[in-house]
Design a protein around this motif. Structure first.
Motif, PDB file in Angstrom:
ATOM      1  N   LYS A 101      12.204   0.730  -7.014  1.00 48.33           N
ATOM      2  CA  LYS A 101      12.556  -0.522  -7.683  1.00 48.33           C
ATOM      3  C   LYS A 101      13.229  -1.489  -6.720  1.00 48.33           C
ATOM      4  CE  LYS A 101      13.071   1.173 -12.425  1.00 48.33           C
ATOM      5  NZ  LYS A 101      14.020   1.448 -13.505  1.00 48.33           N
ATOM      6  N   GLN A 102      14.122  -0.958  -5.882  1.00 46.86           N
ATOM      7  CA  GLN A 102      14.818  -1.805  -4.908  1.00 46.86           C
ATOM      8  C   GLN A 102      13.819  -2.384  -3.903  1.00 46.86           C
ATOM      9  OE1 GLN A 102      17.845   0.176  -2.649  1.00 46.86           O
ATOM     10  NE2 GLN A 102      18.456  -1.669  -1.576  1.00 46.86           N
ATOM     11  N   GLN A 103      12.889  -1.545  -3.415  1.00 47.35           N
ATOM     12  CA  GLN A 103      11.878  -2.033  -2.477  1.00 47.35           C
ATOM     13  C   GLN A 103      11.006  -3.100  -3.134  1.00 47.35           C
ATOM     14  OE1 GLN A 103       9.687   1.346  -1.079  1.00 47.35           O
ATOM     15  NE2 GLN A 103      11.300   2.043   0.286  1.00 47.35           N
ATOM     16  N   ASN A 104      10.675  -2.901  -4.405  1.00 55.33           N
ATOM     17  CA  ASN A 104       9.856  -3.866  -5.129  1.00 55.33           C
ATOM     18  C   ASN A 104      10.573  -5.210  -5.255  1.00 55.33           C
ATOM     19  OD1 ASN A 104       7.646  -4.805  -6.546  1.00 55.33           O
ATOM     20  ND2 ASN A 104       8.395  -4.055  -8.501  1.00 55.33           N
ATOM     21  N   GLU A 105      11.891  -5.186  -5.519  1.00 53.76           N
ATOM     22  CA  GLU A 105      12.663  -6.425  -5.608  1.00 53.76           C
ATOM     23  C   GLU A 105      12.687  -7.154  -4.272  1.00 53.76           C
ATOM     24  OE1 GLU A 105      16.518  -5.355  -7.078  1.00 53.76           O
ATOM     25  OE2 GLU A 105      15.757  -4.808  -9.056  1.00 53.76           O
ATOM     26  N   VAL A 150       0.842  -1.199   0.000  1.00 55.32           N
ATOM     27  CA  VAL A 150       0.000   0.000   0.000  1.00 55.32           C
ATOM     28  C   VAL A 150       0.873   1.244   0.000  1.00 55.32           C
ATOM     29  CG1 VAL A 150      -1.637   1.338   1.388  1.00 55.32           C
ATOM     30  CG2 VAL A 150      -1.996  -1.109   1.053  1.00 55.32           C
ATOM     31  N   GLN A 151       1.923   1.242   0.839  1.00 57.01           N
ATOM     32  CA  GLN A 151       2.820   2.399   0.882  1.00 57.01           C
ATOM     33  C   GLN A 151       3.496   2.604  -0.462  1.00 57.01           C
ATOM     34  OE1 GLN A 151       5.438   1.479   4.126  1.00 57.01           O
ATOM     35  NE2 GLN A 151       4.067   2.338   5.671  1.00 57.01           N
ATOM     36  N   ARG A 152       3.906   1.519  -1.099  1.00 58.67           N
ATOM     37  CA  ARG A 152       4.567   1.625  -2.396  1.00 58.67           C
ATOM     38  C   ARG A 152       3.615   2.219  -3.429  1.00 58.67           C
ATOM     39  NH1 ARG A 152       5.873  -3.850  -4.390  1.00 58.67           N
ATOM     40  NH2 ARG A 152       3.810  -3.713  -5.226  1.00 58.67           N
ATOM     41  N   ASN A 153       2.344   1.767  -3.430  1.00 60.63           N
ATOM     42  CA  ASN A 153       1.369   2.302  -4.378  1.00 60.63           C
ATOM     43  C   ASN A 153       1.086   3.773  -4.118  1.00 60.63           C
ATOM     44  OD1 ASN A 153       1.160  -0.163  -5.643  1.00 60.63           O
ATOM     45  ND2 ASN A 153      -0.627  -0.815  -4.487  1.00 60.63           N
ATOM     46  N   LYS A 210      14.498  10.388 -10.313  1.00 60.12           N
ATOM     47  CA  LYS A 210      15.193   9.145 -10.676  1.00 60.12           C
ATOM     48  C   LYS A 210      15.651   8.405  -9.431  1.00 60.12           C
ATOM     49  CE  LYS A 210      16.888  10.509 -15.239  1.00 60.12           C
ATOM     50  NZ  LYS A 210      18.065  10.822 -16.049  1.00 60.12           N
ATOM     51  N   SER A 211      16.138   9.147  -8.457  1.00 59.40           N
ATOM     52  CA  SER A 211      16.578   8.531  -7.201  1.00 59.40           C
ATOM     53  C   SER A 211      15.404   7.841  -6.504  1.00 59.40           C
ATOM     54  CB  SER A 211      17.201   9.592  -6.298  1.00 59.40           C
ATOM     55  OG  SER A 211      17.475   9.066  -5.037  1.00 59.40           O
ATOM     56  N   ARG A 212      14.262   8.495  -6.482  1.00 56.56           N
ATOM     57  CA  ARG A 212      13.072   7.903  -5.859  1.00 56.56           C
ATOM     58  C   ARG A 212      12.623   6.650  -6.614  1.00 56.56           C
ATOM     59  NH1 ARG A 212       9.592  13.339  -4.578  1.00 56.56           N
ATOM     60  NH2 ARG A 212      10.869  14.044  -2.849  1.00 56.56           N
TER      61      ARG A 212
END
Length: 199
Positions: A98-102, A42-45, A91-93
């Protein structure tokens, strides 16, 4: 035929109970991790939505200010620097997301594999039984362990094998290491089906 002393039997009951408590704690940890996964998703979305909105606002403000600014070279350079800095931050965000998603994908794959193993028949080598499960034998590094309550005992097994031959080979290695009482058992849906032939 060998027999078990009553004190040894009581000790085994205690050991099995301790293993069951460990199993229940692990299940609670899995439930907690699942809640964390949902919360992270949820936080990622939300973060992705905010980032998208931020991009739209930045691009709108940049194009609006570019139209209003004078056509001098200095103003254009300042706008360009602000836009590049904003893009670098975005880009940094995006890289962070992407790292959190992995990381979330790795955790999800672990839980999917665990659910698959619970539905399939597997073989494991039981090394100990306890009357109660207050002993903390479980480690985060030991992913291939099985804790099962077989009333009134709690059994502690090592390894998740797809074939009986693999489990028997592993049992032989454990016997060589000093686990003389180790035996192979089959499990399905988190329950022991039967004790298998050790050879």
């Amino acid at each position: 035929m060998p027999f078990i002393e009553e004190s040894d039997l009581l000790e085994l009951h205690k050991d099995i109970d301790k293993a069951q408590i460990i199993n229940e704690r692990l299940l609670d940890q899995i439930k907690f991790k699942n809640k964390e996964l949902k919360r992270s998703k949820v936080q990622r979305n939300v973060l992705a939505g905010v980032t998208g909105l931020f991009l739209v606002v930045v691009l709108s403000v940049t194009s609006f200010t570019a139209g209003l600014s004078s056509s001098t070279g200095i103003d254009k350079q300042e706008n360009l620097l602000v836009s590049i800095d904003s893009l670098d931050a975005i880009k940094s965000r995006i890289d962070n997301l992407k790292q959190q998603n992995e990381e979330l994908s790795d955790v999800k794959e672990f839980y999917l594999a665990k659910r698959f193993l619970e539905k399939e028949k597997i073989y494991s080598v039981q090394v100990k039984s306890f009357v109660d499960n207050n002993i903390t034998l479980a480690s985060e590094a030991l992913a291939n362990t099985v804790f099962v309550k077989t009333n009134p005992f709690y059994s502690y097994s090592l390894g998740n094998f797809g074939t009986l031959q693999e489990a028997q080979s592993f049992r032989a290695q454990l016997v060589d290491l000093g686990f003389q009482d180790a035996f192979v058992a089959s499990y399905k849906e988190g329950k022991r089906i039967q004790i298998e032939d050790p050879y």
